[in-house]
Each structure stands twice: as C-alpha cells, then as structure tokens.
Write an enzyme that holds these catalytic residues in place. Structure first.
Site, PDB file in Angstrom:
ATOM      1  N   GLY A  16      32.914  38.403  38.244  1.00 32.78           N
ATOM      2  CA  GLY A  16      32.055  38.754  39.366  1.00 32.78           C
ATOM      3  C   GLY A  16      31.888  40.253  39.499  1.00 32.78           C
ATOM      4  O   GLY A  16      32.544  41.039  38.812  1.00 32.78           O
ATOM      5  N   GLU A  17      31.001  40.631  40.405  1.00 26.93           N
ATOM      6  CA  GLU A  17      30.726  42.046  40.605  1.00 26.93           C
ATOM      7  C   GLU A  17      30.315  42.297  42.042  1.00 26.93           C
ATOM      8  O   GLU A  17      29.604  41.509  42.659  1.00 26.93           O
ATOM      9  CB  GLU A  17      29.598  42.487  39.665  1.00 26.93           C
ATOM     10  CG  GLU A  17      29.272  43.959  39.732  1.00 26.93           C
ATOM     11  CD  GLU A  17      28.286  44.384  38.650  1.00 26.93           C
ATOM     12  OE1 GLU A  17      27.906  45.571  38.641  1.00 26.93           O
ATOM     13  OE2 GLU A  17      27.905  43.526  37.824  1.00 26.93           O
ATOM     14  N   GLY A  19      30.008  45.781  45.228  1.00 25.11           N
ATOM     15  CA  GLY A  19      29.691  47.193  45.379  1.00 25.11           C
ATOM     16  C   GLY A  19      30.807  48.123  44.957  1.00 25.11           C
ATOM     17  O   GLY A  19      30.565  49.248  44.517  1.00 25.11           O
ATOM     18  N   LYS A  38      40.197  44.292  37.937  1.00 23.87           N
ATOM     19  CA  LYS A  38      39.106  44.835  38.734  1.00 23.87           C
ATOM     20  C   LYS A  38      38.880  46.289  38.339  1.00 23.87           C
ATOM     21  O   LYS A  38      39.774  47.124  38.474  1.00 23.87           O
ATOM     22  CB  LYS A  38      39.420  44.745  40.226  1.00 23.87           C
ATOM     23  CG  LYS A  38      38.293  45.277  41.108  1.00 23.87           C
ATOM     24  CD  LYS A  38      38.596  45.098  42.583  1.00 23.87           C
ATOM     25  CE  LYS A  38      37.466  45.618  43.455  1.00 23.87           C
ATOM     26  NZ  LYS A  38      37.734  45.421  44.901  1.00 23.87           N
ATOM     27  N   ASP A 131      37.202  44.086  54.717  1.00 24.82           N
ATOM     28  CA  ASP A 131      35.957  43.331  54.532  1.00 24.82           C
ATOM     29  C   ASP A 131      36.234  41.826  54.581  1.00 24.82           C
ATOM     30  O   ASP A 131      36.109  41.135  53.573  1.00 24.82           O
ATOM     31  CB  ASP A 131      35.329  43.732  53.197  1.00 24.82           C
ATOM     32  CG  ASP A 131      33.882  43.261  53.061  1.00 24.82           C
ATOM     33  OD1 ASP A 131      33.290  42.894  54.088  1.00 24.82           O
ATOM     34  OD2 ASP A 131      33.361  43.257  51.939  1.00 24.82           O
TER      35      ASP A 131
END
Length: 226
Positions: A16-17, A19, A38, A131
């Site tokens: 996944g990717e 910001g 990551k 977040d």
C-alpha cells in the site's frame, strides 16, 4: 523495488501507499520471517520535517508493547532510503471490511473494545495516534485488531485544558451523558443503541474522539439483530 534486497530484507510485493509512506511485504533473510517495511516516499527523503516525523513514528510505536498495536523491529537508512521494519499483519483494513459486509452488534463491540484497549495502553505510555481512521486499523483472519502507523509522543496541545470549576462533566456519568448526546446528534441513532454501544468498555466511555470515529465508520456497518 520488487525483488531488491535492502539491508537484510528482500522486497516481495507492494502492500500500500499513503501520504507519509510506502509499505512493502519483505523477507527478513537473517531471521527467516516475513515483515512489513514502510519507506519514506522519495519526494520526502530530503525533507527534514518529514524525516523527523518518520523517526518519531517509529519511536512512538516501539515504545508500546500491546497485542493490538503492530510491533516495530527497527528503523534504518540504506542507500539514502529511510524505512521502518515492523510486524506483518496478514489481513484487511477495517475500511475494506466495512465496505464488504455489515457487522452484527457483537462484532462491532468486539472490534471497538480492541481499539479502545490499544489506545488506552498507548495513552498510558504518553503516546498518541495522529491519524485514527479505519484505513489505519487492520483485522486479521482471526478477528484480531491492530493499529498501524502514525504514533508519536503526546504534546501538551494534544490535551484540552479546562479551568478549575468550569467543567460541567467532572464525573464518569457526566462524560458518558455528554458522549451520548453528541452521538445522537452525529449519527441519528436511537438512545437504546447508543447506550448499548457506549457501555462496552470503561476506557471507551472516556474517549469522546474515539466514539465519533466509531460513529462515522463502525456505526455504518451496524446490523440490528431486531
């Protein structure tokens, strides 16, 4: 990057990717185990603020040892590429699962309790998640819940300061009443459902922001057994 070996990690596939990072599945050739790597995105490699935040994230997560928080193994920089090596969770994000199916109330409560337990452990260690959203919560095939990414030490601005004598919700009952009222306004759910949900865990009752998070995502998946 697929097929490359960074340090002692062989990159297998992209997971996944976002910001602030690109995540790959990799093989730890020293310990013969699968991990998640990551990487700081290339456009942020020379951004001192982004790099400092990336390091903070690793330090924050590594300071917490809890079943609902992914384990960080190390942070390193090789050939100019900064990365965090962490526990690989084979599962789906809460957002994906919500989009795929409805959850019965007992499953909603189980997920919510695990979320609250993870946050409670982090907050006691002076760590906050920057977040909280369903994209950053993974659930494996056995139903275990895991927080990923965006941890950092708590700063003073993370807490609301209320002058002495000016807080109308001093007691747990008062806070619970406030949460109840806010959820009715945010979700339109009836009082019976809200009472059932906010009573599931003591730590959850004290966490207003988490309730709003649950209201936005988990409540959409709620399936009333009636």
């Amino acid at each position: 990057m697929i097929g490359q070996t960074i340090s002692h990690y062989k990159i297998l596939e992209k997971l996944g990717e976002g910001g602030m990072g690109v995540v790959y599945k990799a093989q730890d050739t020293r310990l013969d185990r699968l991990v998640a790597l990551k990487f700081l995105p290339e456009h942020l490699l020379y951004d001192p603020t982004a790099k400092a935040r990336f390091i903070q994230e690793a330090k924050g997560a590594s300071a917490i040892n809890h079943p609902n928080i992914t384990t960080v193994y190390e942070i390193d920089e090789v050939q100019g590429k900064s990365f965090i090596a962490m526990e690989l969770i084979e599962g789906k994000s809460l957002k994906t699962l919500i989009e795929e199916k409805e959850f019965p109330i007992n499953k909603v409560i189980d997920i919510a309790i695990q979320i609250c337990e993870g946050l409670n452990k982090a907050h006691r260690a002076g760590i906050v998640h920057r977040d909280i959203k369903s994209d950053n919560i993974l659930i494996d095939k056995d139903g275990n819940v895991y927080f990923v990414s965006e941890w950092r030490p708590a700063w003073r601005k993370d807490f609301v300061q209320i002058p002495a004598g000016h807080c109308p919700y001093k007691t747990k009952k008062g806070i619970e009443k406030q949460v109840h009222n806010e959820l009715r306004e945010e979700t339109g759910m009836d009082a019976k459902k809200i009472t059932k949900l906010i009573s599931f865990a003591p730590s959850a009752r004290m966490n207003y922001k988490l309730h709003l998070f649950l209201a936005q995502d988990l409540f959409d998946s709620y399936k009333d057994p009636d």
